[in-house]
Design an enzyme around this catalytic site. Structure first.
Site, short mmCIF file in Angstrom:
data_model
loop_
_atom_site.label_atom_id
_atom_site.label_comp_id
_atom_site.label_asym_id
_atom_site.label_seq_id
_atom_site.Cartn_x
_atom_site.Cartn_y
_atom_site.Cartn_z
CG ASP A 159 7.45 23.56 27.99
OD1 ASP A 159 6.48 23.90 27.30
OD2 ASP A 159 7.43 22.57 28.73
CG HIS A 208 7.85 22.27 23.62
ND1 HIS A 208 7.40 21.53 24.68
CD2 HIS A 208 9.09 21.80 23.35
CE1 HIS A 208 8.33 20.64 25.04
NE2 HIS A 208 9.36 20.81 24.24
#
Ligand SMILES: *[C@@H]1O[C@H](CO)[C@@H](O)[C@H](O)[C@H]1NC(C)=O
Ligand SMILES: *[C@@H]1O[C@H](CO)[C@@H](O)[C@H](O)[C@H]1NC(C)=O
Ligand SMILES: *[C@@H]1O[C@H](CO)[C@@H](O)[C@H](O)[C@H]1NC(C)=O
Ligand SMILES: *[C@@H]1O[C@H](CO)[C@@H](O)[C@H](O)[C@H]1NC(C)=O
Length: 352
Positions: free
Chosen positions: A174, A197
């Site tokens: 993430d 991310h």
């Protein structure tokens, strides 16, 4: 497996308990019983060991599932070492995120905190959370989890001020670093981020909540094969602001969306979140000396709210080219205002 080494310089707190949830009984270890002096002077470093989570999430039954290691209400804390903190998250990632621990290591209500030289692998969710804390330095960390593990943010910062994150390598499933509400004065430097991310402000304003983020500086960092590079994401319906943010001197290598403002963030449910009158006000965001390669046409996407456009966006020397020369990088602009100077590629039509 290395040795985990905690240096605890007790400040205002006379007693520190280290709770290793799921470790079997005793669940709480009072470090004073293990030779710590806690007088604010002595180096209480004899608390050594390998920190590894139980393999089976069922060990958390009946106890707070949002925690594994927590440091709460400590002032002048120095957590440092050359070892590894292994959350053994594989079995958690298979389950519903509702019952996953929120953080492998959580620092809450701390001040003058130093976290250095740690290695955190395969956390159950957030690797390191910094909550309600002031004057925090995080440095020389290595944080790793597979690119496909859910919600394994590297470092999450919320309700905290005067935070420095530097010289760290973060590759997770993430955000490498995520910044939540009530955050002021954050310096992020020399981060190698990927996979993951990217570095995110947000998401902010979920379910109409108020959020404020101000004075965040991301500099001298590299992004490798991340989905996003530098991102601001807010929900429709929120209140507050994200402003005084700058992203400078960063390189992107094969990043899907290197520069992105998404004020329509909806947690993967497109169309479900309606446009609203209230929205987080995004302003005074600087993008300067950013370069590298984009894996999709959306190299720059400034997708701001209809009700409150983004303003004072400032671009200076930004050059993003295609990863493979097959796609043509573009800048998308919706309700975004500001200035561009220096060489900018791709061209951003909405800026002056
Ligand atoms: C924290 O501990 C490390 C390791 O002992 C040390 O190098 C560093 O100087 C300490 N930092 C502070 C602020 O005391
Ligand atoms: C980004 O790339 C340029 C050119 O290769 C290099 O000079 C610069 O040091 C890089 N920046 C970082 C943060 O590594
Ligand atoms: C924009 O943000 C920077 C950095 O936080 C700050 O120094 C500057 O005063 C802000 N400018 C405006 C016009 O608010
Ligand atoms: C901007 O957000 C809207 C709403 O989610 C979406 O429909 C649109 O495709 C986005 N545009 C860009 C360029 O990302």
């Amino acid at each position: 497996m290395g040795i985990f080494h905690v240096m605890i310089l007790f400040g205002l707190v006379p007693l520190l308990e280290v709770g290793i949830v799921g470790a079997g009984s005793p669940l709480v270890f009072n470090v004073l019983n293990f030779g710590a002096k806690g007088n604010g002077v002595a180096d209480d470093t004899q608390i050594e060991g390998t920190v590894i989570a139980p393999n089976d999430p069922r060990k958390w039954r009946g106890i707070d599932p949002t925690l594994w290691l927590q440091f709460e209400s400590v002032s002048k804390l120095n957590v440092s070492g050359s070892g590894e903190i292994n959350g053994r998250g594989q079995n958690w990632w298979k389950q519903s995120c509702k019952i996953s621990p929120k953080a492998a290591i959580k620092f809450a209500d701390c001040s003058d905190l130093w976290v250095t030289n740690l290695r955190s692998v395969d956390s159950q969710q957030f690797h390191i959370s910094i909550l309600n804390s002031q004057r925090v330095t995080i440095s020389n960390l290595k944080i790793v989890a597979p690119g496909l593990s859910p919600n394994t943010d590297g470092i999450h910062i919320q309700n905290s001020q005067h935070v420095r994150v530097e010289k760290s390598v973060i590759g997770t499933g993430d955000d490498c670093i995520s910044i939540g509400t009530s955050v002021y004065d954050v310096h992020i430097e020399q981060i190698a981020c990927g996979p993951g991310h990217g570095i995110s402000i947000g998401s902010l304003g979920k379910y109409g909540t108020e959020a404020t983020v101000e004075d965040v500086f991301v500099r001298f960092s590299n992004f490798y094969e991340t989905t996003n590079g530098v991102r601001i994401k807010t929900w429709q319906g929120g209140k507050g602001f994200a402003r005084g943010i700058s992203f400078e001197h960063c390189n992107f290598t094969n990043v899907d969306n290197p520069i992105i403002i998404d004020q329509y963030y909806c947690d993967g449910v497109p169309g479900k979140c309606k446009n609203q009158k209230n929205t987080i006000r995004v302003s005074n965001v600087t993008y300067s000396n950013l370069q590298g390669t984009s894996r999709t046409p959306a190299a720059i996407s400034l997708n701001c709210s209809q009700s409150v456009p983004c303003n004072l966006l400032q671009f200076d020397m930004v050059n993003l080219i295609s990863s493979d020369h097959k796609i043509n990088p573009q800048a998308y602009c919706i309700n975004a205002h500001g200035n561009a100077k220096g060489f900018i590629n791709p061209k951003i039509s909405c800026l002056q």
